[in-house]
Write a protein that holds these residues in place. Structure first.
Motif, PDB file in Angstrom:
ATOM      1  N   VAL A   1       8.159 -19.062 -22.527  1.00 59.77           N
ATOM      2  CA  VAL A   1       7.805 -18.564 -23.856  1.00 59.77           C
ATOM      3  C   VAL A   1       8.336 -19.471 -24.955  1.00 59.77           C
ATOM      4  N   LEU A   2       9.562 -19.982 -24.792  1.00 60.05           N
ATOM      5  CA  LEU A   2      10.245 -20.654 -25.892  1.00 60.05           C
ATOM      6  C   LEU A   2      10.081 -22.174 -25.902  1.00 60.05           C
ATOM      7  N   ALA A   3       9.842 -22.784 -24.746  1.00 61.99           N
ATOM      8  CA  ALA A   3       9.934 -24.247 -24.659  1.00 61.99           C
ATOM      9  C   ALA A   3       8.563 -24.920 -24.675  1.00 61.99           C
ATOM     10  N   ASP A   4       8.546 -26.120 -25.237  1.00 61.04           N
ATOM     11  CA  ASP A   4       7.358 -26.978 -25.181  1.00 61.04           C
ATOM     12  C   ASP A   4       7.294 -27.746 -23.870  1.00 61.04           C
ATOM     13  N   ARG A   5       8.460 -28.007 -23.297  1.00 57.39           N
ATOM     14  CA  ARG A   5       8.534 -28.813 -22.077  1.00 57.39           C
ATOM     15  C   ARG A   5       9.688 -28.310 -21.226  1.00 57.39           C
ATOM     16  N   LEU A   6       9.521 -28.354 -19.913  1.00 61.19           N
ATOM     17  CA  LEU A   6      10.539 -27.904 -18.975  1.00 61.19           C
ATOM     18  C   LEU A   6      11.111 -29.101 -18.224  1.00 61.19           C
ATOM     19  N   VAL A   7      12.429 -29.108 -18.047  1.00 58.67           N
ATOM     20  CA  VAL A   7      13.106 -30.092 -17.216  1.00 58.67           C
ATOM     21  C   VAL A   7      13.870 -29.322 -16.156  1.00 58.67           C
ATOM     22  N   ILE A   8      13.512 -29.544 -14.889  1.00 60.04           N
ATOM     23  CA  ILE A   8      14.149 -28.839 -13.778  1.00 60.04           C
ATOM     24  C   ILE A   8      15.200 -29.736 -13.161  1.00 60.04           C
ATOM     25  N   VAL A   9      16.426 -29.226 -13.047  1.00 60.95           N
ATOM     26  CA  VAL A   9      17.519 -30.018 -12.494  1.00 60.95           C
ATOM     27  C   VAL A   9      18.095 -29.301 -11.282  1.00 60.95           C
ATOM     28  N   GLU A  10      18.316 -30.058 -10.216  1.00 60.36           N
ATOM     29  CA  GLU A  10      18.972 -29.570  -9.005  1.00 60.36           C
ATOM     30  C   GLU A  10      19.960 -30.630  -8.544  1.00 60.36           C
ATOM     31  N   HIS A  11      21.134 -30.182  -8.138  1.00 61.80           N
ATOM     32  CA  HIS A  11      22.161 -31.098  -7.631  1.00 61.80           C
ATOM     33  C   HIS A  11      22.436 -32.227  -8.621  1.00 61.80           C
TER      34      HIS A  11
ATOM     35  N   ALA B 102      11.109 -12.890 -29.152  1.00 62.37           N
ATOM     36  CA  ALA B 102      10.035 -13.147 -30.118  1.00 62.37           C
ATOM     37  C   ALA B 102      10.596 -13.685 -31.429  1.00 62.37           C
ATOM     38  N   GLU B 103      11.725 -13.135 -31.888  1.00 65.02           N
ATOM     39  CA  GLU B 103      12.347 -13.640 -33.111  1.00 65.02           C
ATOM     40  C   GLU B 103      12.856 -15.063 -32.929  1.00 65.02           C
ATOM     41  N   LEU B 104      13.474 -15.315 -31.775  1.00 63.20           N
ATOM     42  CA  LEU B 104      14.000 -16.643 -31.505  1.00 63.20           C
ATOM     43  C   LEU B 104      12.877 -17.675 -31.472  1.00 63.20           C
ATOM     44  N   GLN B 105      11.753 -17.310 -30.902  1.00 60.36           N
ATOM     45  CA  GLN B 105      10.607 -18.221 -30.856  1.00 60.36           C
ATOM     46  C   GLN B 105      10.176 -18.618 -32.269  1.00 60.36           C
TER      47      GLN B 105
ATOM     48  N   ALA C   8      24.873 -15.602 -34.432  1.00 59.06           N
ATOM     49  CA  ALA C   8      25.268 -16.859 -33.777  1.00 59.06           C
ATOM     50  C   ALA C   8      24.231 -17.949 -34.022  1.00 59.06           C
ATOM     51  N   LEU C   9      22.945 -17.590 -33.986  1.00 57.87           N
ATOM     52  CA  LEU C   9      21.886 -18.572 -34.244  1.00 57.87           C
ATOM     53  C   LEU C   9      21.939 -19.035 -35.696  1.00 57.87           C
ATOM     54  N   ALA C  10      22.152 -18.094 -36.620  1.00 57.21           N
ATOM     55  CA  ALA C  10      22.263 -18.467 -38.029  1.00 57.21           C
ATOM     56  C   ALA C  10      23.453 -19.399 -38.250  1.00 57.21           C
ATOM     57  N   ARG C  11      24.568 -19.130 -37.583  1.00 56.13           N
ATOM     58  CA  ARG C  11      25.744 -19.990 -37.725  1.00 56.13           C
ATOM     59  C   ARG C  11      25.441 -21.407 -37.240  1.00 56.13           C
TER      60      ARG C  11
ATOM     61  N   ARG D 131      16.120  -7.868 -25.391  1.00 56.36           N
ATOM     62  CA  ARG D 131      15.758  -9.240 -25.008  1.00 56.36           C
ATOM     63  C   ARG D 131      14.325  -9.550 -25.400  1.00 56.36           C
ATOM     64  N   LEU D 132      13.422  -8.599 -25.195  1.00 53.55           N
ATOM     65  CA  LEU D 132      12.018  -8.803 -25.521  1.00 53.55           C
ATOM     66  C   LEU D 132      11.838  -9.043 -27.012  1.00 53.55           C
TER      67      LEU D 132
END
Length: 374
Positions: free
Chosen positions: A216-226, A191-194, A160-163, A186-187
């Motif tokens: 592990v994967l993101a450079d920046r986090l955006v937290i959303v609520e409501h 690591a491959e996805l990273q 799916a990622l390759a597609r 998942r573990l």
């Protein structure tokens, strides 16, 4: 390998590759979210169920139209209601990996990956060359002729990622890409996805509820609520200074908001915590569950922060037990199994809780903090 070239305008230096203001109204809910992502940057969008994460992803992908705002990618407007600008999903330079992958069951892995390049104008032979190259990058060469039902969860995720990447997307959208995998798979797949995300030159938005995936994967986090952003920043900033109950639980901290005067923070109308450093005004007080000590009776001496509590829940948490406590403030405490056995801990049991002033972390509460913590 024959490369697929998608011609697109690059944003000017300093301009984010994705510049979006997403406003979507549904019955009883409004998404009002601003997102900016630079080339090569991975941003994780986190939030509780119903916060608006999936709506944001669907809107960017063109599956849900904006009511107001705009989506600008590489300097081109894809969706801007005020000018009646709308780009259909299939014409957006966007790749999507859905939570359930949504591979075509009747196609082989090779032809699943070749589907996008074919849609972008390559003939069958050249599209398969592009797809074969991506399967090689994903370590799936020997699985090229297999159909989705013959693949493991981790293999299907990589197909799916390759597609998604085979069309050289300006924006890659990942919707809970690891949620369908077991813990071991998942573990390894994380690591491959990273590695693959680090090599992707475009912008990436990762929608997840898993803090470990985000950290592990993101450079920046955006937290959303409501439907609104409540906190954003790099992992170190957010884990050090959470600003809502949800974020505090996400990073494993107890969090209270109160008014400080010197070494005292009043929380609510009739409870105060003593803190180590002087502060004045609205503040947050944070401390880990491991800092909370439990006693069957009020402890001797004069600990400053001591209060009666009642056990409302007990769960396993790694090698320890996490004890949920109600009282003048609701807190979580981590204790070892041996300590729990010694205290004979059961739900409904009254206890005394303490936390040292030196174990607390105190920082100002900004006026813009939307979710008040009590």
């Amino acid at each position: 390998m024959t490369a697929l070239t998608v011609v697109r305008d690059e944003p000017a230096a300093g301009t984010p590759m994705l510049d979006a203001h997403l406003v979507v109204d549904r019955a009883g809910f409004r998404l009002d979210l601003t997102l900016r992502i630079s080339a090569g940057e991975v941003v994780a969008l986190l939030g509780p169920n119903g916060a608006g994460k999936t709506t944001a992803l669907r809107t960017l992908a063109g599956l849900t139209p904006l009511h107001r705002g705009h989506i600008t990618l590489t300097g081109q407007d894809l969706d801007r209601p005020d000018t009646r600008r709308w780009t259909p999903t299939e014409r957006r330079p966007i790749g999507v990996v859905f939570q359930d992958y949504l591979l075509f069951p009747h196609l082989t892995a090779l032809d699943n990956v070749a589907f996008g390049p074919r849609r972008h104008g390559l003939d069958r032979h050249r599209a398969r060359e592009v797809a074969s190259g991506w399967l090689t990058r994903m370590g799936l060469t020997e699985h090229a002729r297999r159909k989705p039902r013959q693949l493991s969860g981790g293999q299907a995720q990589r197909v799916a990622l390759a597609r998604a990447l085979a069309v050289n997307p300006a924006l890659l959208l990942l919707d809970e890409p690891l949620a369908a995998l077991d813990a071991r798979t998942r573990l390894d797949t994380r690591a491959e996805l990273q590695r693959h995300l680090a090599a992707h030159p475009g912008a990436t938005l990762l929608v997840t509820h898993d803090p470990l995936d985000a950290l592990v994967l993101a450079d920046r986090l955006v937290i959303v609520e409501h439907g609104q952003v409540v906190q954003e920043g790099d992992a170190a900033t957010i884990t050090a200074q959470p600003r809502t109950d949800y974020v505090a639980r996400l990073v494993g901290l107890n969090l209270h908001r109160g008014r400080a005067a010197g070494h005292t923070v009043r929380i609510g109308s009739d409870f105060s915590l003593t803190i180590a450093d002087r502060h004045d005004g609205e503040v947050f007080v944070a401390y880990p569950p491991s800092a909370v000590a439990l006693y069957p009776r009020r402890p001797d001496g004069s600990p400053r922060n001591v209060w009666p509590a009642t056990i409302t829940g007990i769960q396993r948490h790694g090698d320890n037990l996490r004890i949920q406590l109600a009282g003048p403030i609701d807190v979580a405490a981590d204790v070892t199994p041996a300590a729990a056995a010694h205290l004979h801990l059961v739900a409904g049991q009254p206890l005394w809780a303490t936390v040292k002033a030196t174990e607390t972390r105190v920082y100002p509460a900004a006026p813009g903090d939307r979710n008040r913590v009590e």
